[in-house]
Design a protein around this motif. Structure first.
Motif, PDB file in Angstrom:
ATOM      1  N   UNK A 280       0.821  -1.258   0.003  1.00  0.00           N
ATOM      2  CA  UNK A 280      -0.004  -0.021   0.095  1.00  0.00           C
ATOM      3  C   UNK A 280       0.821   1.265   0.114  1.00  0.00           C
ATOM      4  N   UNK A 281       2.102   1.416   0.831  1.00  0.00           N
ATOM      5  CA  UNK A 281       2.871   2.344   0.718  1.00  0.00           C
ATOM      6  C   UNK A 281       3.400   2.591  -0.645  1.00  0.00           C
ATOM      7  N   UNK A 282       4.003   1.412  -1.420  1.00  0.00           N
ATOM      8  CA  UNK A 282       4.298   1.672  -2.597  1.00  0.00           C
ATOM      9  C   UNK A 282       3.480   2.087  -3.540  1.00  0.00           C
ATOM     10  N   UNK A 283       2.324   1.621  -3.461  1.00  0.00           N
ATOM     11  CA  UNK A 283       1.119   1.980  -4.488  1.00  0.00           C
ATOM     12  C   UNK A 283       0.822   3.702  -4.235  1.00  0.00           C
ATOM     13  N   UNK A 284       0.616   3.872  -3.123  1.00  0.00           N
ATOM     14  CA  UNK A 284       0.259   5.386  -2.783  1.00  0.00           C
ATOM     15  C   UNK A 284       1.466   6.488  -2.942  1.00  0.00           C
ATOM     16  N   UNK A 285       2.496   6.015  -2.344  1.00  0.00           N
ATOM     17  CA  UNK A 285       3.510   6.956  -2.273  1.00  0.00           C
ATOM     18  C   UNK A 285       4.700   6.951  -3.262  1.00  0.00           C
ATOM     19  N   UNK A 286       5.276   5.702  -3.457  1.00  0.00           N
ATOM     20  CA  UNK A 286       6.175   5.272  -4.364  1.00  0.00           C
ATOM     21  C   UNK A 286       6.066   5.486  -5.605  1.00  0.00           C
ATOM     22  N   UNK A 287       4.873   4.589  -6.093  1.00  0.00           N
ATOM     23  CA  UNK A 287       4.244   4.685  -7.562  1.00  0.00           C
ATOM     24  C   UNK A 287       3.412   5.895  -7.683  1.00  0.00           C
ATOM     25  N   UNK A 288       2.956   6.649  -6.680  1.00  0.00           N
ATOM     26  CA  UNK A 288       1.955   7.713  -6.846  1.00  0.00           C
ATOM     27  C   UNK A 288       2.590   9.073  -6.873  1.00  0.00           C
ATOM     28  N   UNK A 289       3.946   9.204  -7.098  1.00  0.00           N
ATOM     29  CA  UNK A 289       4.501  10.463  -6.945  1.00  0.00           C
ATOM     30  C   UNK A 289       3.756  11.403  -7.873  1.00  0.00           C
ATOM     31  N   UNK A 290       3.539  12.725  -7.545  1.00  0.00           N
ATOM     32  CA  UNK A 290       2.894  13.717  -8.302  1.00  0.00           C
ATOM     33  C   UNK A 290       1.142  13.354  -8.100  1.00  0.00           C
ATOM     34  N   UNK A 291       0.592  12.494  -7.378  1.00  0.00           N
ATOM     35  CA  UNK A 291      -0.749  12.217  -7.376  1.00  0.00           C
ATOM     36  C   UNK A 291      -1.384  12.407  -6.342  1.00  0.00           C
TER      37      UNK A 291
ATOM     38  N   UNK B   8      -2.695  12.015  -2.552  1.00  0.00           N
ATOM     39  CA  UNK B   8      -2.426  11.434  -1.403  1.00  0.00           C
ATOM     40  C   UNK B   8      -0.967  10.987  -1.031  1.00  0.00           C
ATOM     41  N   UNK B   9      -0.110  11.347  -1.884  1.00  0.00           N
ATOM     42  CA  UNK B   9       1.337  11.204  -1.678  1.00  0.00           C
ATOM     43  C   UNK B   9       1.775  12.062  -0.669  1.00  0.00           C
ATOM     44  N   UNK B  10       1.524  13.243  -0.459  1.00  0.00           N
ATOM     45  CA  UNK B  10       2.068  14.135   0.421  1.00  0.00           C
ATOM     46  C   UNK B  10       1.298  13.915   1.914  1.00  0.00           C
ATOM     47  N   UNK B  11       0.228  13.932   1.962  1.00  0.00           N
ATOM     48  CA  UNK B  11      -0.633  13.533   2.935  1.00  0.00           C
ATOM     49  C   UNK B  11      -0.173  12.134   3.714  1.00  0.00           C
ATOM     50  N   UNK B  12       0.052  11.304   2.978  1.00  0.00           N
ATOM     51  CA  UNK B  12       0.228   9.830   3.746  1.00  0.00           C
ATOM     52  C   UNK B  12       1.785   9.645   4.201  1.00  0.00           C
ATOM     53  N   UNK B  13       2.621  10.475   3.324  1.00  0.00           N
ATOM     54  CA  UNK B  13       4.161  10.879   3.789  1.00  0.00           C
ATOM     55  C   UNK B  13       3.952  11.456   5.086  1.00  0.00           C
ATOM     56  N   UNK B  14       3.228  12.560   5.153  1.00  0.00           N
ATOM     57  CA  UNK B  14       3.345  13.540   6.455  1.00  0.00           C
ATOM     58  C   UNK B  14       2.782  12.474   7.479  1.00  0.00           C
ATOM     59  N   UNK B  15       1.748  11.974   7.499  1.00  0.00           N
ATOM     60  CA  UNK B  15       1.049  11.251   8.210  1.00  0.00           C
ATOM     61  C   UNK B  15       2.030  10.041   8.884  1.00  0.00           C
ATOM     62  N   UNK B  16       2.794   9.411   8.031  1.00  0.00           N
ATOM     63  CA  UNK B  16       4.051   8.522   8.652  1.00  0.00           C
ATOM     64  C   UNK B  16       5.051   9.259   9.127  1.00  0.00           C
ATOM     65  N   UNK B  17       5.456  10.417   8.741  1.00  0.00           N
ATOM     66  CA  UNK B  17       6.626  11.270   9.564  1.00  0.00           C
ATOM     67  C   UNK B  17       5.920  11.577  10.959  1.00  0.00           C
ATOM     68  N   UNK B  18       4.535  11.871  11.058  1.00  0.00           N
ATOM     69  CA  UNK B  18       3.960  12.409  12.157  1.00  0.00           C
ATOM     70  C   UNK B  18       3.697  11.289  13.239  1.00  0.00           C
ATOM     71  N   UNK B  19       3.779  10.031  12.491  1.00  0.00           N
ATOM     72  CA  UNK B  19       3.731   8.731  13.279  1.00  0.00           C
ATOM     73  C   UNK B  19       2.443   8.156  13.547  1.00  0.00           C
ATOM     74  N   UNK B  20       1.668   8.652  13.059  1.00  0.00           N
ATOM     75  CA  UNK B  20      -0.038   8.078  13.081  1.00  0.00           C
ATOM     76  C   UNK B  20      -0.208   6.972  11.881  1.00  0.00           C
TER      77      UNK B  20
END
Length: 167
Positions: free
Chosen positions: A36-47, A49-61
């Motif tokens: 799911x990380x790969x689909x949303x963040x790595x393969x989803x670059x520029x689409x 969800x990427x920024x929000x999901x990366x930020x949520x992971x950095x924030x720890x939730x």
């Protein structure tokens, strides 16, 4: 804290309508498998969800956790994409309290394993009932128009009726 596991669709579509934070508000922490990380963040670059999901992971939730039952994942991948297969396998392993799946085939398979499931529409219904959003109808329309989320008309009507909103 409940164990909550999400597929990519829920993350992408909630992010698209600016409601990803509902997951944090309702559950505190969300777990996603690597696919799911790969689909949303790595393969989803520029689409969406990427920024929000990366930020949520950095924030720890949002945490990324790998399922360990590889034979089960291979079996599930016969009928599901990799992300859905990992979500269901991880949900079984971690005895998830709830799993977020929007695709009907994945939801049917989750039922076979007695997993409690919901999706974007269920989350928005809860948000309306708890006063976190003003209008379910507006949110569903935005979900369809802005995020390209397909909602069967019967389900759309049932969702609105469940919270006392009119078509």
């Amino acid at each position: 804290m409940p164990v909550v596991i999400s597929n990519s669709s829920t993350l992408i579509h909630l992010s698209a309508i600016g409601r990803l934070v509902l997951l944090k508000e309702f559950y505190g922490k969300i777990v996603i498998p690597p696919a799911v990380w790969k689909e949303v963040v790595e393969e989803g670059m520029g689409r969406i969800g990427v920024i929000d999901v990366k930020q949520a992971r950095q924030e720890g939730w949002i945490d990324v956790v790998s399922p360990t039952d590889k034979p089960l994942i291979r079996l599930l991948k016969r009928d599901l994409d990799e992300g859905e297969a990992e979500v269901i396998a991880l949900a079984i392993e971690q005895k998830a309290d709830v799993v977020f799946l929007d695709e009907s085939n994945a939801r049917k398979i989750a039922e076979v394993y007695d997993l409690v499931k919901t999706g974007v529409i269920g989350l928005l219904i809860r948000a309306k009932k708890e006063g976190r959003i003003e209008s379910l109808k507006e949110e569903l329309n935005t979900l369809r128009d802005k995020a390209g989320f397909w909602i069967e008309e019967k389900l759309y009507q049932q969702a609105l009726q469940s919270v006392g909103e009119k078509l």
